[in-house]
Motif scaffolding. Structure first.
Motif, PDB file in Angstrom:
ATOM      1  N   ILE A 105      22.741  46.773  33.978  1.00  0.00           N
ATOM      2  CA  ILE A 105      22.408  47.732  32.917  1.00  0.00           C
ATOM      3  C   ILE A 105      20.910  47.988  33.005  1.00  0.00           C
ATOM      4  N   GLY A 120      19.536  52.827  27.459  1.00  0.00           N
ATOM      5  CA  GLY A 120      20.677  52.572  26.594  1.00  0.00           C
ATOM      6  C   GLY A 120      21.745  51.796  27.334  1.00  0.00           C
ATOM      7  N   GLY A 121      22.864  51.558  26.645  1.00  0.00           N
ATOM      8  CA  GLY A 121      24.006  50.923  27.279  1.00  0.00           C
ATOM      9  C   GLY A 121      24.080  49.423  27.104  1.00  0.00           C
ATOM     10  N   GLY A 122      23.041  48.820  26.535  1.00  0.00           N
ATOM     11  CA  GLY A 122      23.054  47.369  26.382  1.00  0.00           C
ATOM     12  C   GLY A 122      23.741  46.936  25.100  1.00  0.00           C
ATOM     13  N   THR A 123      24.207  45.701  25.085  1.00  0.00           N
ATOM     14  CA  THR A 123      24.798  45.093  23.897  1.00  0.00           C
ATOM     15  C   THR A 123      24.167  43.720  23.708  1.00  0.00           C
ATOM     16  N   GLU A 124      24.520  43.058  22.620  1.00  0.00           N
ATOM     17  CA  GLU A 124      23.985  41.714  22.384  1.00  0.00           C
ATOM     18  C   GLU A 124      24.446  40.757  23.478  1.00  0.00           C
ATOM     19  N   GLU A 125      25.689  40.940  23.913  1.00  0.00           N
ATOM     20  CA  GLU A 125      26.245  40.075  24.948  1.00  0.00           C
ATOM     21  C   GLU A 125      25.712  40.438  26.326  1.00  0.00           C
ATOM     22  N   LYS A 126      25.552  41.749  26.563  1.00  0.00           N
ATOM     23  CA  LYS A 126      25.053  42.236  27.850  1.00  0.00           C
ATOM     24  C   LYS A 126      23.886  43.187  27.605  1.00  0.00           C
ATOM     25  N   PRO A 127      22.680  42.626  27.488  1.00  0.00           N
ATOM     26  CA  PRO A 127      21.508  43.454  27.141  1.00  0.00           C
ATOM     27  C   PRO A 127      21.003  44.273  28.322  1.00  0.00           C
TER      28      PRO A 127
END
Length: 408
Positions: free
Chosen positions: A352, A356-363
């Motif tokens: 990533i 954009g596109g990140g999450t808490e699990e996959k930043p």
């Protein structure tokens, strides 16, 4: 000998062009044992230029100017210098003839403004310009030396090497010789800590510099000859190599892809790339190495899940269960590109890059890189920082280095 460089030109102050001349001159002078203490940029203004000369000669023995030797009214470097030294200029016939010949070659009339480029004091050492119409010159007065060079780098570099370096060698009793070691996988503070007291050496000196994604160590020796300097450098280099080991990937201007390309071609190995977040950067860097066509078979940018499935054979259930950015997907990508291309080595990147596109699990900045070789896959998880471009570049660097280490 203390030196100052004055770059003359409003276009430099405005940022229209980059002052690469000062960088070149500083580097070459250091190799000759002459040290640059100050660098300045002055616009095409007679009063400020005169003040710059006064300040420079108050703190330096040698002043080198670049630019302002052209035919137009704002080219004032020579005129203000002659005024500063109290010297009167006269026509230098050899230079005028050379300028006339230049215009005859390009089939253009010689203008009156161009003739002013041939005017110098009788005391001056006139420097021939074999690449343009603006001769340079050297002035000596009361222990001070002024060297005036044209601004265009192509003209400046040639004149500097042909005329200025030979002239300046009489002022230098010693030379500097440097050896650069390129390091990857070790941060600046960690590398500096590892080599410890070597950084405190006086001769040779050891200086660490952080670059994008890597480090360089410059070992510099001062001596009366290159042979003696190299003898001083050798034991220090050997000690650094023993400490940093495989983290040292090359010397001088060698790139990481040059080193890997040489290993691949030398071992007769083939390679193929499967890239997602890096979007072809890895393949593009490998192709920089001349002769890599003997080793690189192909590069696939498999950005979508559909491409990963269709082109590489990544399992749909893998993508559904773990996602495109995962260790499992990276492994199947590396295996898939090796299998479908028939290459000895398959490498993969998926991550990533942001913003954009990140999450808490996959930043943002999470990248997985994988290398398939000899029926085994090695995979690494990277947590990178920076903008989109920096994340992609550092991921590409990491996977190229991963292959290099695997093949050593």
């Amino acid at each position: 000998m203390r030196c100052e460089i004055l770059a003359v030109g409003t276009e430099i102050l405005l940022g229209d062009i980059v002052n690469t001349n000062a960088q070149y001159i500083s580097k070459r002078l250091s190799e000759e044992g002459i040290f640059v203490y100050h660098q300045s940029v002055i616009g095409d203004n007679p009063e400020r230029l005169k003040q710059a000369y006064e300040l420079a000669f108050s703190r330096a023995d040698l002043v080198i100017t670049t630019g302002g030797l052209g035919p137009t009214k704002d080219d004032l470097t020579k005129e203000i210098a002659f005024e500063y030294f109290g010297m009167r200029s006269v026509c230098h016939e050899e230079s005028l003839n050379q300028i006339k010949e230049y215009f005859e070659k390009i089939n253009k009339p010689l203008g009156k403004t161009n003739e002013k480029q041939a005017y110098f004091p009788e005391e001056a050492i006139v420097l021939k310009n074999n690449n343009g119409t603006a001769p340079g010159c050297i002035l000596e007065e009361a222990g001070k030396v002024l060297v005036m060079l044209p601004g265009p780098p192509r003209e400046m570099k040639a004149m500097f090497e042909e005329s200025v370096i030979p002239y300046l060698r009489k002022y230098s009793k010693e030379i500097l010789v440097s050896k650069i070691l390129r390091v990857i996988g070790v941060g600046e503070s960690a590398a500096a800590e590892l080599i410890g007291d070597l950084i405190d050496n006086e001769n040779p000196t050891v200086a660490p510099y952080a670059k994008e994604g890597e480090m360089i160590f410059r070992i510099t020796a001062r001596a009366e000859s290159e042979e003696v300097a190299n003898k001083l450098i050798a034991p220090v280099e050997a000690e650094i190599r023993s400490i940093l080991g495989d983290n040292i990937y090359g010397e001088g201007e060698t790139t990481l892809e040059d080193v890997l390309g040489s290993i691949l071609v030398g071992k007769g190995l083939t390679i193929a790339t499967a890239e997602s977040c890096t979007g072809g950067m890895v393949a593009a860097r490998l192709i920089n190495y001349p002769g890599i066509s003997a080793s690189i078979l192909e590069g696939a940018v498999t950005y979508s899940n559909e491409a990963k499935i269709r082109r590489l054979g990544v399992k749909e259930e893998t993508l559904n269960s773990f996602g495109a950015v995962s260790e499992e997907t990276a492994i199947e990508m590396a295996k898939g590109i090796a299998s479908t291309s028939g290459a000895d080595i398959g490498i993969a990147t998926t991550g990533i890059a942001g913003p954009g596109g990140g999450t808490e699990e996959k930043p943002v900045g999470l990248v997985y890189i994988a290398v398939y070789y000899n029926n085994e896959v090695e995979v690494r998880k990277l947590n990178l920082s920076g903008n989109r471009q920096r994340v992609r570049e550092r991921a590409a660097t990491a996977v190229i280095d991963m292959v290099r280490r695997k093949l050593l």
